[in-house]
Design a protein around this motif. Sequence first.
Motif, short mmCIF file in Angstrom:
data_model
loop_
_atom_site.label_atom_id
_atom_site.label_comp_id
_atom_site.label_asym_id
_atom_site.label_seq_id
_atom_site.Cartn_x
_atom_site.Cartn_y
_atom_site.Cartn_z
N GLU A 99 -77.67 15.91 7.53
CA GLU A 99 -76.52 16.72 7.09
C GLU A 99 -76.90 18.19 7.10
OE1 GLU A 99 -74.15 13.28 5.80
OE2 GLU A 99 -73.61 15.35 6.19
N ARG A 100 -75.99 19.02 7.56
CA ARG A 100 -76.20 20.48 7.52
C ARG A 100 -75.23 21.08 6.51
NH1 ARG A 100 -74.11 24.65 11.67
NH2 ARG A 100 -75.03 26.55 10.86
N TYR A 101 -75.76 21.89 5.62
CA TYR A 101 -74.96 22.54 4.57
C TYR A 101 -74.50 23.91 5.06
CZ TYR A 101 -76.35 19.00 1.20
OH TYR A 101 -76.53 17.81 0.53
N CYS A 102 -73.23 24.00 5.39
CA CYS A 102 -72.61 25.28 5.76
C CYS A 102 -71.95 25.85 4.51
CB CYS A 102 -71.60 25.06 6.87
SG CYS A 102 -72.32 24.33 8.35
N ARG A 103 -71.41 27.04 4.61
CA ARG A 103 -70.82 27.71 3.45
C ARG A 103 -69.73 26.87 2.78
NH1 ARG A 103 -71.57 32.64 1.93
NH2 ARG A 103 -72.24 33.30 3.98
N LEU A 104 -68.86 26.23 3.55
CA LEU A 104 -67.73 25.51 2.94
C LEU A 104 -67.68 24.03 3.29
CD1 LEU A 104 -64.95 28.20 3.52
CD2 LEU A 104 -66.21 27.71 1.40
#
Length: 135
Positions: free
Chosen positions: A125-130
Amino acid sequence: MKHFILDPHMCAAFGGAFYPTGHSMVMFPNAEDANRVGHQLIDKGFSGDEVYLIPPKTMLAQISPTVRDDADTPLPSAGTDGATVRMYTKLAQEGHTGLLVKTENRAAADRLMEVVRQVPYSVAERYCRLVIEDL
């Protein structure tokens, strides 16, 4: 490669769940694979300060407590951060090891996954801003 210590900046401002924006989490069924991938990432240009090994005990002690079991009661959360942490918790209870890697852009995430895909992994999983993005 660094051992993980939860930094308050890795938690969401609202609700406090684990949400390390600009990073990717990959879980591996085999701890040796996680360790090997972490070192390969450093060999491929990631900084040793950008790659964290997260053994199951660390996941359960530091990341899991950022979400309560009843966090979606009485109303479900607007995001998936709580459900994602519960998924990591379940995997850690089964003995899976995590790697948290700084991936501030798509190119870094792609470089990460080139190495990760060489071994079996449980989730990436990649955590982006939103949004939390499946890799």
